[in-house]
Design a protein around this motif. Structure first.
Motif, PDB file in Angstrom:
ATOM      1  N   VAL A 197       0.625  -1.930  -6.243  1.00 32.65           N
ATOM      2  CA  VAL A 197      -0.477  -1.699  -7.188  1.00 32.65           C
ATOM      3  C   VAL A 197      -0.678  -0.201  -7.404  1.00 32.65           C
ATOM      4  O   VAL A 197      -0.848   0.254  -8.535  1.00 32.65           O
ATOM      5  N   ALA A 198      -0.657   0.566  -6.320  1.00 39.01           N
ATOM      6  CA  ALA A 198      -0.837   2.018  -6.433  1.00 39.01           C
ATOM      7  C   ALA A 198       0.268   2.637  -7.277  1.00 39.01           C
ATOM      8  O   ALA A 198       0.010   3.497  -8.127  1.00 39.01           O
ATOM      9  N   LYS A 199       1.493   2.197  -7.058  1.00 39.80           N
ATOM     10  CA  LYS A 199       2.616   2.776  -7.800  1.00 39.80           C
ATOM     11  C   LYS A 199       2.561   2.435  -9.281  1.00 39.80           C
ATOM     12  O   LYS A 199       2.740   3.318 -10.119  1.00 39.80           O
ATOM     13  N   ILE A 200       2.304   1.168  -9.598  1.00 37.91           N
ATOM     14  CA  ILE A 200       2.320   0.822 -11.029  1.00 37.91           C
ATOM     15  C   ILE A 200       1.118   1.415 -11.763  1.00 37.91           C
ATOM     16  O   ILE A 200       1.231   1.783 -12.924  1.00 37.91           O
ATOM     17  N   SER A 201      -0.009   1.534 -11.072  1.00 33.71           N
ATOM     18  CA  SER A 201      -1.175   2.106 -11.753  1.00 33.71           C
ATOM     19  C   SER A 201      -1.088   3.624 -11.825  1.00 33.71           C
ATOM     20  O   SER A 201      -1.747   4.239 -12.654  1.00 33.71           O
ATOM     21  N   GLY A 202      -0.259   4.217 -10.969  1.00 34.79           N
ATOM     22  CA  GLY A 202      -0.116   5.674 -10.975  1.00 34.79           C
ATOM     23  C   GLY A 202       1.034   6.166 -11.822  1.00 34.79           C
ATOM     24  O   GLY A 202       1.344   7.361 -11.832  1.00 34.79           O
ATOM     25  N   GLY A 221      -5.565   3.129  -8.640  1.00 31.10           N
ATOM     26  CA  GLY A 221      -4.420   3.565  -7.841  1.00 31.10           C
ATOM     27  C   GLY A 221      -4.835   4.200  -6.527  1.00 31.10           C
ATOM     28  O   GLY A 221      -4.249   3.944  -5.477  1.00 31.10           O
ATOM     29  N   ARG A 222      -5.863   5.023  -6.583  1.00 29.97           N
ATOM     30  CA  ARG A 222      -6.364   5.680  -5.367  1.00 29.97           C
ATOM     31  C   ARG A 222      -6.942   4.658  -4.392  1.00 29.97           C
ATOM     32  O   ARG A 222      -6.735   4.745  -3.186  1.00 29.97           O
ATOM     33  N   ARG A 223      -7.683   3.683  -4.928  1.00 25.55           N
ATOM     34  CA  ARG A 223      -8.254   2.637  -4.076  1.00 25.55           C
ATOM     35  C   ARG A 223      -7.158   1.756  -3.484  1.00 25.55           C
ATOM     36  O   ARG A 223      -7.232   1.358  -2.319  1.00 25.55           O
ATOM     37  N   ALA A 224      -6.123   1.459  -4.261  1.00 20.01           N
ATOM     38  CA  ALA A 224      -5.002   0.663  -3.751  1.00 20.01           C
ATOM     39  C   ALA A 224      -4.306   1.401  -2.616  1.00 20.01           C
ATOM     40  O   ALA A 224      -3.939   0.803  -1.592  1.00 20.01           O
ATOM     41  N   TYR A 225      -4.138   2.701  -2.776  1.00 16.28           N
ATOM     42  CA  TYR A 225      -3.514   3.506  -1.721  1.00 16.28           C
ATOM     43  C   TYR A 225      -4.385   3.512  -0.462  1.00 16.28           C
ATOM     44  O   TYR A 225      -3.871   3.367   0.656  1.00 16.28           O
ATOM     45  N   ALA A 226      -5.684   3.629  -0.628  1.00 13.92           N
ATOM     46  CA  ALA A 226      -6.590   3.605   0.526  1.00 13.92           C
ATOM     47  C   ALA A 226      -6.547   2.244   1.219  1.00 13.92           C
ATOM     48  O   ALA A 226      -6.555   2.165   2.453  1.00 13.92           O
ATOM     49  N   ALA A 227      -6.480   1.167   0.443  1.00 14.84           N
ATOM     50  CA  ALA A 227      -6.375  -0.172   1.028  1.00 14.84           C
ATOM     51  C   ALA A 227      -5.063  -0.322   1.780  1.00 14.84           C
ATOM     52  O   ALA A 227      -5.011  -0.944   2.848  1.00 14.84           O
ATOM     53  N   GLN A 228      -4.011   0.267   1.254  1.00 17.98           N
ATOM     54  CA  GLN A 228      -2.713   0.250   1.926  1.00 17.98           C
ATOM     55  C   GLN A 228      -2.817   0.926   3.291  1.00 17.98           C
ATOM     56  O   GLN A 228      -2.377   0.375   4.304  1.00 17.98           O
ATOM     57  N   LEU A 229      -3.393   2.112   3.316  1.00 20.84           N
ATOM     58  CA  LEU A 229      -3.528   2.843   4.577  1.00 20.84           C
ATOM     59  C   LEU A 229      -4.354   2.056   5.584  1.00 20.84           C
ATOM     60  O   LEU A 229      -4.006   1.985   6.770  1.00 20.84           O
ATOM     61  N   ASN A 230      -5.435   1.446   5.124  1.00 21.55           N
ATOM     62  CA  ASN A 230      -6.263   0.656   6.023  1.00 21.55           C
ATOM     63  C   ASN A 230      -5.478  -0.530   6.572  1.00 21.55           C
ATOM     64  O   ASN A 230      -5.618  -0.881   7.745  1.00 21.55           O
ATOM     65  N   GLY A 231      -4.652  -1.130   5.751  1.00 23.16           N
ATOM     66  CA  GLY A 231      -3.822  -2.238   6.211  1.00 23.16           C
ATOM     67  C   GLY A 231      -2.867  -1.810   7.315  1.00 23.16           C
ATOM     68  O   GLY A 231      -2.691  -2.515   8.311  1.00 23.16           O
ATOM     69  N   PHE A 232      -2.262  -0.638   7.141  1.00 23.08           N
ATOM     70  CA  PHE A 232      -1.366  -0.133   8.179  1.00 23.08           C
ATOM     71  C   PHE A 232      -2.128   0.210   9.460  1.00 23.08           C
ATOM     72  O   PHE A 232      -1.574   0.136  10.551  1.00 23.08           O
ATOM     73  N   GLU A 233      -3.390   0.584   9.327  1.00 20.15           N
ATOM     74  CA  GLU A 233      -4.197   0.933  10.501  1.00 20.15           C
ATOM     75  C   GLU A 233      -4.606  -0.292  11.314  1.00 20.15           C
ATOM     76  O   GLU A 233      -4.611  -0.263  12.534  1.00 20.15           O
TER      77      GLU A 233
END
Length: 127
Positions: free
Chosen positions: A21-26, A47-59
């Motif tokens: 999502v972050a990549k396609i929206s960015g 895109g920024r929110r998708a990236y933040a959700a990604q990081l939280n998922g990895f955490e």
């Protein structure tokens, strides 16, 4: 394999949904693959929110994986209890991602809290 162990795999894959999502929206294009993270600084909104959700998922995924594995190894909880809690965690992660993407900050935080409670609950039922 149990349902809960399959949920670990799903939890590991969910952050990549957010990556997409972050990549396609960015505006990421395949030709940009030489520096695939360069576009992150220019992200905003979805895109920024998708990236933040990604990081939280990895955490959060390692804690979930540990909780499921401990619950299996301890053998003190019913398998159905572990499976239900794992499925509820995955459900909470999907809701978390949705809340993040649509910018429902308060609900997102509540859903995150439920997910963390399920991780703690997996340890508690293992005791």
């Amino acid at each position: 394999m149990t349902v809960a162990l399959w949920c670990i795999l799903i939890a590991f894959l969910l952050p990549y949904l957010c990556t997409y999502v972050a990549k396609i929206s960015g505006g990421f294009r395949l030709k940009d693959n030489h520096d695939p993270r360069d576009f992150l600084d220019s992200l905003n909104g979805l895109g920024r929110r998708a990236y933040a959700a990604q990081l939280n998922g990895f955490e959060v995924t390692p804690a979930f994986a540990a909780a499921v594995i401990v619950a299996h190894l301890a053998g003190n909880a019913e398998l159905v209890t572990i499976d239900v809690m794992a499925v509820l965690f995955i459900t909470s992660r999907l809701l978390y991602i949705i809340c993040y993407l649509v910018d429902w900050a308060i609900l997102r935080s509540l859903v995150w809290l439920v997910g963390m409670g399920l991780i703690v609950g997996l340890f508690v039922v293992s005791a």
